[in-house]
Design a protein around this motif. Structure first.
Motif, PDB file in Angstrom:
ATOM      1  N   ILE A 111      16.880  58.079  21.661  1.00  0.00           N
ATOM      2  CA  ILE A 111      16.553  58.002  20.391  1.00  0.00           C
ATOM      3  C   ILE A 111      15.970  59.306  19.855  1.00  0.00           C
ATOM      4  O   ILE A 111      15.222  59.965  20.616  1.00  0.00           O
ATOM      5  N   GLU A 115      12.729  59.746  15.233  1.00  0.00           N
ATOM      6  CA  GLU A 115      12.797  58.280  14.887  1.00  0.00           C
ATOM      7  C   GLU A 115      11.923  57.632  15.782  1.00  0.00           C
ATOM      8  O   GLU A 115      11.334  56.389  15.250  1.00  0.00           O
ATOM      9  N   ARG A 119       9.288  54.963  14.292  1.00  0.00           N
ATOM     10  CA  ARG A 119       9.334  53.476  14.735  1.00  0.00           C
ATOM     11  C   ARG A 119       8.150  53.074  15.459  1.00  0.00           C
ATOM     12  O   ARG A 119       7.619  51.999  15.163  1.00  0.00           O
TER      13      ARG A 119
END
Length: 262
Positions: A111, A115, A119
């Motif tokens: 990832i 991000e 998150r």
């Protein structure tokens, strides 16, 4: 993957740790997208062994196991990239902070850093851990660690989520949120493989229940189907009857008598 095709398939799955005694005795099972599977059984029945095979942790087994149509024995890494796993007990790197740990997990799954940060911060806030995001986890309670593990298991938005007693140590409100998360993920077509000894939770949230005992499947169906075959009994009573673990009241009385020196 088409929902009419199984997302997990086990054919003739057998596993022995000593080359003699089988822990799994020939499991045949198809699991489809969007199902919340309750996989239950007594201690030593083979639940954890099944999960470890499905997630690619135990490559040495007999039979055929595919996840996403991928042969787990041949391509475990391909499977691991698309699943999430929340174990009952895990050795967190508790000298790390939740943010450091989640960055580490996010990087494993490829990832992007942006991000991961977005998150992680959002999920930590939603789980009530925002103020502890940069606090070392060696002082965390079991519930706080469990929340971090659950976030880590979901951070890469897996297609299948394997959960082993995920509600252990969680407060009642968080447990309710987790159950709602699972229902919404299943509605999106995600598959949940849920191992637990808490029968009332399995009864309420799972749309298919599989009971395993001595390495073999002894029941497989919806709760309504299992009830229809067992005179409307609760899952706890069905489980006790099928696994032969009856006489709980008598055993409790024996323990009380022992405490009293009788």
């Amino acid at each position: 993957m088409n929902s009419t095709q199984p997302i997990i398939t086990m054919k003739g799955l057998k596993k022995s740790y000593d080359g003699k005694n089988l822990v799994l005795c020939g499991i045949d099972l198809d699991i489809f997208p969007g199902q919340i599977i309750g996989y239950i059984g007594p201690n030593g029945a083979g639940k954890t062994t099944t999960v470890k095979i499905l997630i690619g942790m135990l490559p040495d087994f007999e039979g055929e196991v595919t996840v996403f149509g991928v042969n787990v024995a041949e391509n475990p890494l391909e499977v691991k990239q698309r699943i999430g796993y929340v174990p009952e007990t895990a050795a967190l790197y508790d000298t790390l902070t939740p943010m450091e740990y989640l960055r580490f997990i996010g990087q494993i799954y490829g990832i992007s850093q942006k991000e991961i940060e977005a998150r992680s911060l959002k999920m930590l806030e939603l789980f009530g851990l925002k103020s502890e995001a940069n606090v070392r986890m060696n002082a965390f309670s079991k519930g706080m660690k469990q929340k971090t593990l659950i976030i880590a298991g979901m951070i890469h938005d897996p297609d299948i989520l394997f959960l082993d007693e995920p509600l252990a140590g969680l407060d009642a409100n968080t447990a309710i949120v987790i159950k709602e998360i699972l229902a919404q993920l299943a509605a999106e077509g995600k598959t949940i493989f849920y191992c637990s000894h808490v029968m009332d939770v399995v009864e309420r949230i799972c749309n298919r229940i599989i009971i395993i005992d001595d390495g073999a499947i002894i029941a497989n169906g919806t709760f309504d189907e299992l009830q229809a075959m067992n005179k409307g009994k609760s899952l706890e009573r069905i489980f006790s009857r099928l696994t032969g673990s009856s006489g709980h009241a008598e055993k409790a009385q024996d323990i009380i008598s022992a405490l009293h020196g009788e």
